[in-house]
Scaffold this motif. Structure first.
Motif, mmCIF file in Angstrom:
data_model
loop_
_atom_site.group_PDB
_atom_site.id
_atom_site.type_symbol
_atom_site.label_atom_id
_atom_site.label_comp_id
_atom_site.label_asym_id
_atom_site.label_seq_id
_atom_site.Cartn_x
_atom_site.Cartn_y
_atom_site.Cartn_z
ATOM 1 N N ALA A 3 44.934 50.690 61.048
ATOM 2 C CA ALA A 3 45.738 49.479 61.452
ATOM 3 C C ALA A 3 45.782 48.460 60.464
ATOM 4 N N LYS A 4 44.977 48.101 59.599
ATOM 5 C CA LYS A 4 44.970 47.158 58.480
ATOM 6 C C LYS A 4 45.897 47.615 57.603
ATOM 7 N N GLU A 31 48.323 41.002 68.579
ATOM 8 C CA GLU A 31 48.431 40.659 67.057
ATOM 9 C C GLU A 31 49.530 41.520 66.372
ATOM 10 N N PHE A 32 49.394 42.908 66.650
ATOM 11 C CA PHE A 32 50.298 43.949 65.714
ATOM 12 C C PHE A 32 51.560 43.759 66.445
ATOM 13 N N GLY A 140 51.512 60.059 61.444
ATOM 14 C CA GLY A 140 50.818 59.146 60.560
ATOM 15 C C GLY A 140 50.778 57.783 61.297
ATOM 16 N N THR A 141 51.346 57.625 62.694
ATOM 17 C CA THR A 141 51.405 56.208 63.048
ATOM 18 C C THR A 141 50.778 56.001 64.425
ATOM 19 N N ALA A 142 49.756 56.730 64.523
ATOM 20 C CA ALA A 142 49.010 56.412 65.555
ATOM 21 C C ALA A 142 47.944 55.705 65.397
ATOM 22 N N LEU A 143 47.644 54.210 65.594
ATOM 23 C CA LEU A 143 46.525 53.196 65.317
ATOM 24 C C LEU A 143 45.679 52.855 66.354
ATOM 25 N N SER A 144 44.384 52.970 65.756
ATOM 26 C CA SER A 144 43.392 52.720 66.624
ATOM 27 C C SER A 144 42.736 51.266 66.500
ATOM 28 N N PHE A 145 42.649 50.624 67.804
ATOM 29 C CA PHE A 145 41.988 49.244 67.596
ATOM 30 C C PHE A 145 40.830 49.325 68.594
#
Length: 340
Positions: A3-4, A31-32, A140-145
């Motif tokens: 995510a960063k 926020e994202f 490559g666009t699965a983002l873990s928060f």
């Protein structure tokens, strides 16, 4: 991609056509999405550049059709999709709405340049067995928060204060977390209040946190146990009497004390088995910062002593509920014995 890195890329204008945001930290996900909206959507053109869908009410093929449709009066449009079934682990693709997942799979292979789709997934994990999840992972666009670690959360508070034009020391940041809890939305709200109090360029110290941030019952009990662990009986009793003034039920207070000591024992035992802080947090379904603080407290007690305290609390709970002892007096005597 994490995510960063994704947020850094977005700020530099490198935006992917599709993102999937999942995890327990809803504030960070918001926020994202807010950052994407800031980069892509002009306030005056919001009606043309922003679309929202909920897959509980809308088939995925409608979302894909919207993405493939050329935007009107804007270069690119942002499509926010709420999803609690299509991608999440254990979710049902069917439900009331039937989704033609093949449509999304085809789109992932050839996404439109004029649209950005962001899925906001209501779940801690994605279902790795699904073809669509595998395709998104491959892109490559699965983002873990997920919750920040102990040191990371303190640093996040410091950065949030600096964004608002103020300063805060590490001790005051830790005091804020101790008072407000680990939920980032609550911390952000308290940070706004403290920065208004300090003024632009002002310094937020521990005294300001203690003066302005009201602790919840759970946080008060945590601080009470901290005082007991440090043999500060007067302060521990002071918090107890303050909770009684607030009409908190003694049985509830005893249950929260028991919960804190139980966490301390669990953290101590798992630590002995060489579990990391993150592994312990996952095992106990707790925030990593809570695990860190519980570990600090647990070091002041032997495991046998913690077991004895829990046994005494169980006995006290029975006696209070069966009317064998006055609830306030019973808990007061327990605290005095514990402090001694």
């Amino acid at each position: 991609m994490d995510a960063k890195q994704a947020m850094k890329d977005i700020k530099q204008g490198r935006i992917s056509p599709l993102y999937v945001c999942y995890g327990t930290e809803k504030y960070q996900i918001q926020e994202f999405v807010g950052l994407l909206q800031e980069q892509l959507v002009d306030r005056d053109q919001k009606d043309f550049a922003l679309a929202s869908f909920d897959l509980a009410e809308t088939p995925i093929e409608v979302v894909v059709e919207e993405a493939e449709t050329m935007p009107f009066l804007v270069e690119r449009k942002l499509i926010v999709v709420r999803d609690s079934a299509l991608l999440v682990a254990g979710g049902k693709e069917g439900g009331k709405i039937e989704h033609k997942v093949e449509t999304l799979l085809t789109y992932i292979g050839n996404p439109a340049e004029h649209s950005v789709i962001v899925f906001v997934v209501n779940g801690e994990k994605l279902d790795e067995r699904k073809k669509v999840v595998k395709a998104i992972k491959a892109a490559g666009t699965a983002l873990s928060f997920m919750p920040l670690g102990g040191g990371e959360l303190v640093q996040w508070v410091v950065q949030e204060v600096e964004k608002r034009g103020c300063r805060i020391g590490r001790d005051a940041a830790e005091a804020l977390i101790a008072a407000s809890g680990v939920q980032m939305a609550a911390l952000a709200a308290e940070t706004d209040k403290l920065c208004l109090y300090a003024g632009v360029g002002g310094m937020i110290d521990t005294a300001a946190v203690e003066q302005l941030v009201a602790r919840s019952t759970e946080q008060n009990v945590f601080v009470m146990v901290e005082h007991i662990a440090a043999i500060r009986l007067e302060q521990a009793l002071g918090i107890f009497y303050e909770l009684l003034k607030q009409r908190e039920e003694p049985i509830k207070i005893a249950a929260l004390i028991a919960r804190q000591f139980r966490i301390m024992l669990q953290v101590k035992e798992l630590g002995r088995q060489s579990y990391s802080q993150q592994q312990i947090a996952s095992q106990l379904s707790l925030h990593p910062y809570v695990v860190k603080l519980a570990g600090d407290q647990a070091r002041k007690f032997e495991a046998g002593r913690l077991r004895t305290i829990l046994s005494e609390l169980a006995e006290l709970d029975y006696r209070m509920k069966s009317g064998q002892i006055d609830k306030v007096l019973g808990l007061e005597l327990f605290l005095l014995k514990l402090g001694a």
